[in-house]
Design a protein around this motif. Structure first.
Motif, PDB file in Angstrom:
ATOM      1  N   PRO A   1      -5.512 -10.047   6.315  1.00 24.08           N
ATOM      2  CA  PRO A   1      -4.284 -10.148   6.924  1.00 24.08           C
ATOM      3  C   PRO A   1      -3.341 -11.298   6.278  1.00 24.08           C
ATOM      4  O   PRO A   1      -3.933 -12.236   6.950  1.00 24.08           O
TER       5      PRO A   1
ATOM      6  N   ASN B   1      -1.567  -5.405   7.783  1.00 28.18           N
ATOM      7  CA  ASN B   1      -1.384  -6.946   7.302  1.00 28.18           C
ATOM      8  C   ASN B   1      -0.942  -7.641   8.610  1.00 28.18           C
ATOM      9  O   ASN B   1      -0.753  -8.877   8.605  1.00 28.18           O
TER      10      ASN B   1
ATOM     11  N   VAL C   1      -6.251  -3.237   4.612  1.00 24.26           N
ATOM     12  CA  VAL C   1      -5.986  -4.556   4.419  1.00 24.26           C
ATOM     13  C   VAL C   1      -7.192  -5.352   4.630  1.00 24.26           C
ATOM     14  O   VAL C   1      -7.543  -5.193   5.848  1.00 24.26           O
TER      15      VAL C   1
ATOM     16  N   PHE D   1      -5.213  -4.374  -2.116  1.00 22.56           N
ATOM     17  CA  PHE D   1      -3.805  -4.875  -1.673  1.00 22.56           C
ATOM     18  C   PHE D   1      -3.902  -6.563  -1.499  1.00 22.56           C
ATOM     19  O   PHE D   1      -2.675  -7.282  -1.751  1.00 22.56           O
ATOM     20  N   ASP D   2      -4.892  -7.087  -1.019  1.00 25.45           N
ATOM     21  CA  ASP D   2      -5.044  -8.466  -0.790  1.00 25.45           C
ATOM     22  C   ASP D   2      -4.797  -9.195  -2.272  1.00 25.45           C
ATOM     23  O   ASP D   2      -4.156 -10.424  -2.332  1.00 25.45           O
TER      24      ASP D   2
ATOM     25  N   THR E   1       0.761  -1.246  -0.066  1.00 25.94           N
ATOM     26  CA  THR E   1       0.052  -0.113   0.016  1.00 25.94           C
ATOM     27  C   THR E   1       0.821   1.250  -0.050  1.00 25.94           C
ATOM     28  O   THR E   1       0.362   2.519   0.216  1.00 25.94           O
TER      29      THR E   1
END
Length: 376
Positions: A272, A214, A269, A160-161, A111
């Protein structure tokens, strides 16, 4: 490719003579050299360092006054690391071990802060860096760093994931080494923040408040506090109080969030990577993982800058927002450390948009006009 660290060798013969004196900034040599006995390195490890660590533990009287009851509050300001975030603690280890293994390229999902750190340390090591980011969701200051450090930045249509899924698959199928916190050497480096806190305070604090994205950092700090106590460097372990943004709080909610939303981009996130480890750290320490709203984060962000003179990025302020949310449960006389993970200059747009102060523009360039604006 990700290698597992061997158990950290611990030789404490020179601990009392050298530990605190090594924190002298005039001869600071970086985390690996200072805490070598606690890290999985050897004489053959090529240390890649930008002299990260040794960040200040700043008293926060304005925040403590909001809690009262003799509570002391300190800010571990990791925004003063070389690339402006705590990620440098882990990256010096991850990149040093990658270079030791002869790796030619590293990859990360980010990120923003991880990409900046990975790019800088990879450049220092002469290794190629690839960073995968969610398109349109990386703060300007962080993107600028990654680009100027020379990373290959790939922005994907996803969060992001999804970025993390891609880099995991890339590291399993192509000759690139993953340097996200799934890489165990990252957490080995990040645990040194706990060592520094104990070195500065003389013992572990009662509480540590920390942002959770995360979720690697809460695990790393808990590891560090445990290891330092086991070697006689502290008499206790703190309660770990983790705080997620309410719109991005999968651990609190108990399930992944497909589209996490928060002003605090560094902790946006939805699933995580260190979820279970974070829960284990929270439970073992007797702490909690809770959610704070964007409004609470922004209020803490302004308090930190406007009253303590400490400028952090919004995600960092989640630790202080969480502390203020649960202030009535802080034990009387407790010592509390809030981890500030990133520098405010990482996200200048947020500062301008959410400041309560305005720029006085269009003022005539004469003394009287300027004095009038100043209230004289």
């Amino acid at each position: 490719m990700v290698l597992s660290p061997s158990p950290a060798p611990v030789s404490l013969a020179n601990r009392d003579a050298g530990r605190n004196s090594n924190r002298n900034p005039l001869r600071w040599r970086g985390l690996i050299e200072t805490y070598r006995d606690f890290l999985p390195v050897s004489d053959s490890t090529p240390v890649v360092t930008l002299l990260e660590g040794n960040t200040p533990l700043i008293p926060a009287p304005a925040i403590a006054a909001r809690i009262s009851r003799g509570v002391k509050v300190f800010l571990k300001y990791d925004g003063l690391n070389p690339t402006g975030s705590f990620k440098d603690r882990g990256m010096t280890m991850a990149i040093s071990k990658a270079k030791e293994a002869g790796d030619k390229a590293v990859i990360c999902a980010s990120t923003g802060n991880t990409s900046a750190s990975a790019a800088a340390y990879a450049r220092r090591a002469g290794i190629k860096a690839f960073v995968i980011v969610p398109d349109g969701y990386v703060a300007l200051g962080k993107m600028a760093q990654a680009l100027l450090y020379g990373a290959e930045v790939i922005a994907i249509d996803g969060n992001f994931d999804r970025c993390l899924e891609i880099v995991r698959e890339m590291s399993e199928n192509y000759p690139v080494t993953l340097v996200n916190s799934l890489n165990p050497y990252r957490l080995q480096g990040q645990k040194t923040g706990a060592f520094e806190i104990i070195d500065d305070l003389g013992d572990a604090p009662d509480w540590v408040c920390i942002p959770v994205g995360n979720a690697g950092n809460i695990c790393a700090y808990w590891m560090g506090f445990c290891e330092y106590q086991e070697q006689g460097n502290s008499t206790r372990r703190p309660q770990m109080m983790g705080f997620q943004a309410a719109g991005s709080a999968p651990i609190v909610m108990g399930h992944p969030i497909a589209s996490p939303q928060t002003i605090a981009t560094a902790i946006r996130v939805g699933n995580p990577a260190s979820w279970q480890k974070a829960i284990a750290a929270q439970q073992a320490s007797g702490g909690e993982i809770k959610a704070v709203t964007d409004e609470e984060i922004l209020e803490a962000y302004r308090i930190l800058a406007g009253e303590e003179g400490v400028f952090c990025e919004p995600a960092s302020a989640a630790s202080v927002a969480g502390l203020l949310q649960v202030k009535h449960t802080v034990p009387e006389g407790a010592t509390v450390v809030c981890i500030l993970t990133g520098n405010g200059l990482k996200d200048p747009d947020a500062a301008i948009e959410h400041s309560h102060n305005a720029i006085h523009s269009g003022v005539n360039s004469d003394l009287e006009s300027v004095a009038k604006v100043m209230g004289f």
